[in-house]
Design a protein around this motif. Structure first.
Motif, short mmCIF file in Angstrom:
data_model
loop_
_atom_site.label_atom_id
_atom_site.label_comp_id
_atom_site.label_asym_id
_atom_site.label_seq_id
_atom_site.Cartn_x
_atom_site.Cartn_y
_atom_site.Cartn_z
N LYS B 109 0.80 -1.24 0.00
CA LYS B 109 0.00 0.00 0.00
C LYS B 109 0.84 1.29 0.00
O LYS B 109 0.68 2.12 -0.91
CB LYS B 109 -0.98 -0.02 1.18
CG LYS B 109 -1.97 1.14 1.23
CD LYS B 109 -3.09 1.00 0.21
CE LYS B 109 -4.26 1.93 0.44
NZ LYS B 109 -4.02 3.24 1.00
N PRO B 110 1.70 1.52 0.98
CA PRO B 110 2.45 2.79 1.00
C PRO B 110 3.25 3.04 -0.27
O PRO B 110 3.29 4.18 -0.77
CB PRO B 110 3.36 2.64 2.22
CG PRO B 110 3.36 1.19 2.57
CD PRO B 110 2.06 0.65 2.10
N HIS B 111 3.84 1.99 -0.80
CA HIS B 111 4.62 2.15 -2.03
C HIS B 111 3.71 2.53 -3.19
O HIS B 111 4.04 3.41 -3.99
CB HIS B 111 5.37 0.85 -2.35
CG HIS B 111 6.19 0.32 -1.22
ND1 HIS B 111 6.15 -0.99 -0.81
CD2 HIS B 111 7.06 0.93 -0.38
CE1 HIS B 111 6.96 -1.17 0.21
NE2 HIS B 111 7.52 -0.02 0.50
N LEU B 112 2.58 1.84 -3.29
CA LEU B 112 1.65 2.13 -4.39
C LEU B 112 1.11 3.56 -4.28
O LEU B 112 0.96 4.25 -5.29
CB LEU B 112 0.49 1.11 -4.38
CG LEU B 112 0.89 -0.34 -4.66
CD1 LEU B 112 -0.33 -1.24 -4.63
CD2 LEU B 112 1.58 -0.45 -6.02
N ASP B 113 0.83 3.97 -3.06
CA ASP B 113 0.34 5.34 -2.85
C ASP B 113 1.37 6.36 -3.32
O ASP B 113 1.03 7.35 -3.98
CB ASP B 113 0.02 5.57 -1.37
CG ASP B 113 -1.26 4.86 -0.96
OD1 ASP B 113 -2.00 4.42 -1.86
OD2 ASP B 113 -1.50 4.75 0.26
N PHE B 114 2.60 6.10 -2.97
CA PHE B 114 3.68 7.00 -3.37
C PHE B 114 3.75 7.12 -4.89
O PHE B 114 3.85 8.23 -5.44
CB PHE B 114 5.01 6.49 -2.81
CG PHE B 114 6.20 7.28 -3.27
CD1 PHE B 114 6.49 8.52 -2.71
CD2 PHE B 114 7.03 6.79 -4.28
CE1 PHE B 114 7.59 9.26 -3.12
CE2 PHE B 114 8.13 7.53 -4.71
CZ PHE B 114 8.40 8.77 -4.13
N VAL B 129 -0.46 1.25 -11.47
CA VAL B 129 0.58 1.29 -10.43
C VAL B 129 1.14 -0.08 -10.10
O VAL B 129 2.31 -0.21 -9.76
CB VAL B 129 0.07 1.96 -9.12
CG1 VAL B 129 0.14 3.47 -9.23
CG2 VAL B 129 -1.29 1.47 -8.75
N ASP B 130 0.29 -1.10 -10.21
CA ASP B 130 0.76 -2.46 -9.97
C ASP B 130 1.90 -2.81 -10.91
O ASP B 130 2.93 -3.37 -10.49
CB ASP B 130 -0.37 -3.48 -10.19
CG ASP B 130 -1.34 -3.49 -9.03
OD1 ASP B 130 -0.97 -2.96 -7.97
OD2 ASP B 130 -2.45 -4.03 -9.20
N LEU B 131 1.69 -2.46 -12.18
CA LEU B 131 2.72 -2.74 -13.19
C LEU B 131 3.99 -1.95 -12.88
O LEU B 131 5.09 -2.48 -12.89
CB LEU B 131 2.17 -2.37 -14.57
CG LEU B 131 3.14 -2.48 -15.76
CD1 LEU B 131 3.72 -3.87 -15.87
CD2 LEU B 131 2.42 -2.10 -17.05
N LEU B 132 3.80 -0.69 -12.60
CA LEU B 132 4.91 0.19 -12.26
C LEU B 132 5.70 -0.37 -11.08
O LEU B 132 6.93 -0.47 -11.12
CB LEU B 132 4.32 1.56 -11.89
CG LEU B 132 5.26 2.75 -11.70
CD1 LEU B 132 6.10 2.97 -12.94
CD2 LEU B 132 4.45 4.00 -11.35
N TYR B 133 4.98 -0.75 -10.06
CA TYR B 133 5.59 -1.29 -8.84
C TYR B 133 6.40 -2.54 -9.14
O TYR B 133 7.54 -2.70 -8.69
CB TYR B 133 4.49 -1.58 -7.82
CG TYR B 133 4.97 -2.12 -6.49
CD1 TYR B 133 5.87 -1.41 -5.72
CD2 TYR B 133 4.49 -3.34 -6.02
CE1 TYR B 133 6.30 -1.89 -4.50
CE2 TYR B 133 4.92 -3.84 -4.80
CZ TYR B 133 5.82 -3.11 -4.04
OH TYR B 133 6.23 -3.60 -2.83
N THR B 134 5.81 -3.43 -9.91
CA THR B 134 6.49 -4.68 -10.26
C THR B 134 7.74 -4.41 -11.07
O THR B 134 8.79 -5.03 -10.85
CB THR B 134 5.54 -5.59 -11.06
OG1 THR B 134 4.33 -5.76 -10.33
CG2 THR B 134 6.17 -6.94 -11.33
N LEU B 135 7.64 -3.45 -12.02
CA LEU B 135 8.80 -3.12 -12.85
C LEU B 135 9.95 -2.57 -12.00
O LEU B 135 11.12 -2.92 -12.20
CB LEU B 135 8.41 -2.11 -13.93
CG LEU B 135 7.67 -2.67 -15.14
CD1 LEU B 135 7.24 -1.56 -16.08
CD2 LEU B 135 8.54 -3.70 -15.88
N ILE B 136 9.61 -1.71 -11.07
CA ILE B 136 10.63 -1.12 -10.20
C ILE B 136 11.28 -2.19 -9.32
O ILE B 136 12.50 -2.27 -9.21
CB ILE B 136 10.00 -0.01 -9.32
CG1 ILE B 136 9.56 1.17 -10.20
CG2 ILE B 136 10.99 0.45 -8.25
CD1 ILE B 136 8.65 2.15 -9.50
N ASN B 137 10.43 -3.03 -8.73
CA ASN B 137 10.96 -4.11 -7.90
C ASN B 137 11.89 -5.03 -8.68
O ASN B 137 12.96 -5.40 -8.19
CB ASN B 137 9.81 -4.93 -7.31
CG ASN B 137 9.35 -4.38 -5.98
OD1 ASN B 137 10.10 -3.70 -5.28
ND2 ASN B 137 8.11 -4.67 -5.62
#
Lengths: 173, 173
Positions: B109-114, B129-137
């Motif tokens: 949650k906090p990461h996605l919010d950011f 954002v899910d995609l973005l988050y996964t790509l960054i990770n």
DNA sequence: ACAATGATTGACTAATCAGTCTACAAATAT
DNA sequence: ATATTTGTAGACTGATTAGTCAATCATTGT
């Protein structure tokens, strides 16, 4: 079964049963359980590699060839989820450390050569090919994880793959 | 020990010995071995999360905050390699599937919010954002893998981190 | 036809493992 | 001081496991 239960929670007895052979037969072909696991990894990995370079005509531009490899990889992973997941599970398990460094570099060689060509042709940004290779692999792993996280229509999936390819391509060129 | 030998090849008896307690004591605190593994994951993950947001003053630009989180994450991973490797090993093991979906989204949650803020501010490209988050990770996992693959001097390491950050930042903005 | 080699079987074993149990010690509450 | 709870210990157990083994069965070559 390794993906579903884990390596050690999958007894050889169940593997033999699933394969429709007796316990002893399994150990006739693989001296140890570990040997079987390594063989399965090599087998699966070579299947993926084979599929990656399918339909890759050398006449196309470097971008199109790269996109073909990219798309093929993701397609294979989506159509063979357990196999792809197994590769990832194996790669982050202690088993991976037992593979000889030589074997790993040998495996990566064609991919690294391809990337090196791209750098030489001034298409891909100059950077260590190892780094480049790792970044691409991670990117693909990420996209697969995303595509597996929810159900997408075929069209939507294609759109995601195209767009994420563009992100990757712009990043490395 | 889990990273070195694997989950099932690490008996509770050896864990107890390593911890300097008797076998029974271990089961006094953790009802089962699985419970211990889950607890270790939660513990390690929260350590990482804590470190990620260290020194993150909200006054800075979004880019600088993001870069701080990025750098912190890689720093933590490099200084706590077994712990980071454990998180990855756990994430690609069958154990991960047993964690409730709720717990996972709560964690992210906090990461996605950011990231969502970054999109709203028209700094980060609009995408799920899910995609973005996964790509960054995935990107970070890749960089860590690369940094662990050979020995770099501190300066060289910093240079790699800076350059790869730029690649990532340019990709998502 | 007849060796000889390779494949298959499944009962068996020795070792190992997660988890239990009872007894005792320490700490805390009354 | 005494009672109650909580922590620690380590021997023990029932279940499970990887791998063995002696005995058939199938295949191949001569």
């Amino acid at each position: 079964m390794f993906v579903e239960f884990g390596f050690h929670a999958t007894p050889t007895s169940k593997i033999a049963k699933e394969a429709g052979v007796a316990n002893g037969t399994l150990f006739h072909y693989y001296k140890t359980k570990d040997e079987l696991i390594f063989a399965l990894y090599a087998h699966t990995k070579s299947h993926l590699t084979e599929y990656m370079y399918a339909n890759a005509s050398k006449d196309e531009s470097l971008e199109l060839v790269f996109k073909s490899i990219y798309t093929n990889t993701i397609e294979w992973a989506q159509e063979n989820k357990p196999e792809f997941y197994f590769i990832q599970q194996f790669s982050t398990s202690p088993f991976y450390g037992l593979i000889s460094h030589e074997e790993i570099t040998k495996q990566a060689k064609p991919h690294l050569d391809f990337l090196q060509d791209g750098i030489k042709a001034a298409v891909i940004k100059p950077m260590p090919v190892d780094l480049l290779y790792t970044l691409i692999n991670s990117h693909i792993a990420g996209i697969n994880q995303y595509l597996s996280s929810q159900e997408f229509s075929t069209d939507k999936q294609k759109k995601i793959i195209n767009e994420s390819f563009q992100l990757l391509w712009d990043m490395i060129t």
